[in-house]
Design an enzyme around this catalytic site. Structure first.
Site, short mmCIF file in Angstrom:
data_model
loop_
_atom_site.label_atom_id
_atom_site.label_comp_id
_atom_site.label_asym_id
_atom_site.label_seq_id
_atom_site.Cartn_x
_atom_site.Cartn_y
_atom_site.Cartn_z
N GLY A 190 0.81 -1.20 0.00
CA GLY A 190 0.00 0.00 0.00
C GLY A 190 0.84 1.25 0.00
N GLU A 212 6.44 -10.71 2.57
CA GLU A 212 5.50 -11.45 1.73
C GLU A 212 5.55 -11.01 0.28
OE1 GLU A 212 1.50 -12.09 4.06
OE2 GLU A 212 2.17 -10.01 4.20
#
Length: 506
Positions: free
Chosen positions: A270, A293
């Site tokens: 984000g 991740e």
């Protein structure tokens, strides 16, 4: 015939996506690749969505259970959500259309820690898996696979599925070969061996996955891009949040609690997370590593500048410009980037051992440090917990970050009591907004409340939060450890649902 299919026997299995979709029965359980909009199948899901419409027109039902690694893209979650072809979804999603179906009760959805997904599937909690539908970059001569831009839960689905459908995506760069590190976390509980990773750049597996080629029912050739969403330039509020985090890192280094290269970075996806990465690229820290991740544009910036030595993840989530840059520099990135199964990238054992810095966004946090990452105003789920708790519970540093308000100040990210709790106060070490860094380490709940209200809450909400805390502390039935007035604990939320503003009139 695609030159990506080198196994002679599997060349005979090439067919259209529609032909492959026709094999799948109503009610099938499907294990599908994909993690954060990368490496997901694109042609077969669209064919399944079309089939759902066609079957419905014939008066016949057609729904499947869709298990993936994490979020996918419009060809899967959106298309199959629009046609209501999905009856059950697991373990994470990020599509607005599917979210609407979930919150309307049309699709059953289990939000789940991503590190647990593979083990749960292997133990059979979701029933017999009919098909694994997996995107790959290449099928080698011996039938082994080169994965594409994500690994996710692929290995688990190959372990348990009855049959396989392979999408060979020619859009994916062939030079991805060699970037993957496929290592299976297998064996029953009580019989497993330690994962031999002691630093972020350890490679412990194989670049390829060997499969039983006799289980391959279909091979579909595609040429479709991943869901590469553009990143916005960091806004001022995001850069302020990043600045507070960098100041915190600097203080930890000076205190001798962190090396100058920091600890392995885990960063959520984000604009705020990307702003932190931009700040790190401008900051004083060198020779950093990442054990995370997802690799996004900010990670590529750090690799390009030399500030970051290696990035270990399970997927990419880059912008269109980032994809161009990635392909241009892929020979170098292949030496710096490692893509692992999410069984490994998110494994608590490794995260705890190497001492990650976990940085993730939040929807709301309460005055005692409980964090809601998934639900809006306590009613509808947004996306899911993803891997944030895998890292939050086990990291050396656990930081949650968000702007202090939303909707022009009508919503406060700091509330008296979180309406949904994904991360308890025990896992939360720092809460950061544009107003400051609330350091919660070594503090009791009441001390945490003071820190959060004074440093993280927006100024216009501080008097309201103090008023609630003081009255709760004085309430005869509230106790003195984590005092609450149950009749008012969700007052911010109920006021917002009634008036559209958490602030009282006047």
């Amino acid at each position: 015939m695609s030159n990506r299919i080198l196994h002679k026997g599997l060349k005979a299995k090439v067919m259209t996506a529609e032909e492959a979709a026709a094999m799948i029965p109503n009610g099938a359980i499907l294990g599908m690749s994909g993690f954060t909009g990368a490496g997901y199948p694109k042609a077969v899901p669209i064919a399944l969505a079309k089939r759902a419409i066609e079957e419905r027109m014939r008066g016949k039902p057609f729904k499947v259970q869709a298990l993936t690694g994490a979020s996918t893209g419009p060809e899967l979650d959106q298309a199959m959500g629009l046609t209501e072809a999905i009856s059950f979804r697991f373990p994470y999603q990020g599509d607005a259309v599917l979210r609407e179906k979930i919150n309307a009760g049309i699709v059953e959805y289990q939000d789940m820690h991503l590190s647990h997904a593979g083990s749960l599937v292997r133990y059979g909690y979701y029933g017999k898996m009919d098909y694994a539908i997996i995107e790959v970059t290449k099928i080698r001569e011996d039938g082994s696979l080169v994965f594409s831009s994500s690994v996710g839960a692929n290995t688990a689905y190959f372990d348990v599925a009855e049959k396989y459908i392979l999408e060979v995506n020619e859009w994916q760069d062939e030079r991805l070969e060699g970037m993957h590190d496929v290592y299976g976390v297998t064996g029953r509980h009580g019989e497993r061996t330690p994962i031999p990773i002691v630093k972020a750049d350890d490679r412990i597996g194989s670049p390829y996955l060997k499969i039983d080629v006799n289980k391959v029912a279909a091979v579909v050739v595609t040429n479709n891009a991943d869901r590469n969403a553009p990143f916005k330039a960091p806004a001022e509020v995001h850069m302020k949040i990043a600045g507070h985090i960098l100041d915190f890192f600097d203080a930890e280094v000076k205190a001798g609690r962190m090396p100058k290269s920091l600890l392995p970075l885990q960063s959520g996806v984000g604009n705020i997370a990307n702003a932190v990465l931009v700040g790190l690229n401008q900051g004083p820290f060198e020779n950093m590593t990442s054990y995370t991740e997802v690799i996004q544009d900010g990670m590529l910036d750090l690799l390009d500048s030399g500030k970051l030595k290696v990035a270990s993840a399970t997927a990419f989530s880059v912008s269109p410009d980032g994809q161009v840059r990635f392909n241009k520099n892929i020979e170098r990135y292949r030496k710096q980037i490692i893509l692992r199964p999410q069984d490994v990238s998110n494994h608590p054992e490794v995260i705890r051992r190497i001492g990650c810095i976990a940085m993730n966004g939040f929807v709301e946090a309460d005055i005692y440090g409980h964090v809601n990452s998934t639900h809006i105003a306590g009613k509808g789920i947004e996306n899911g917990i993803g891997g944030s708790a895998d890292f939050a519970r086990n990291a050396a540093y656990t930081i949650f970050m968000s702007p202090a308000t939303a909707k022009d100040g009508k919503i406060s990210a700091i509330v008296p009591f979180a309406s949904h709790i994904d991360h308890t106060e025990h896992d939360t070490m720092g809460i950061v907004t544009e107003y400051g860094f609330a350091d919660l380490r070594g503090k009791s709940p009441k001390q945490r409340a003071k820190e959060i209200i004074e440093k993280a809450a927006a100024p216009e909400y501080r008097p309201l939060l103090w008023d609630y805390f003081k009255r709760a502390y004085a309430h005869p039935s509230a106790g003195r450890q984590s005092p609450h007035i149950f009749e008012e604990a969700f007052g911010f939320h109920t006021r917002y649902l009634k008036t559209g503003d958490m602030r009282p009139k006047g």
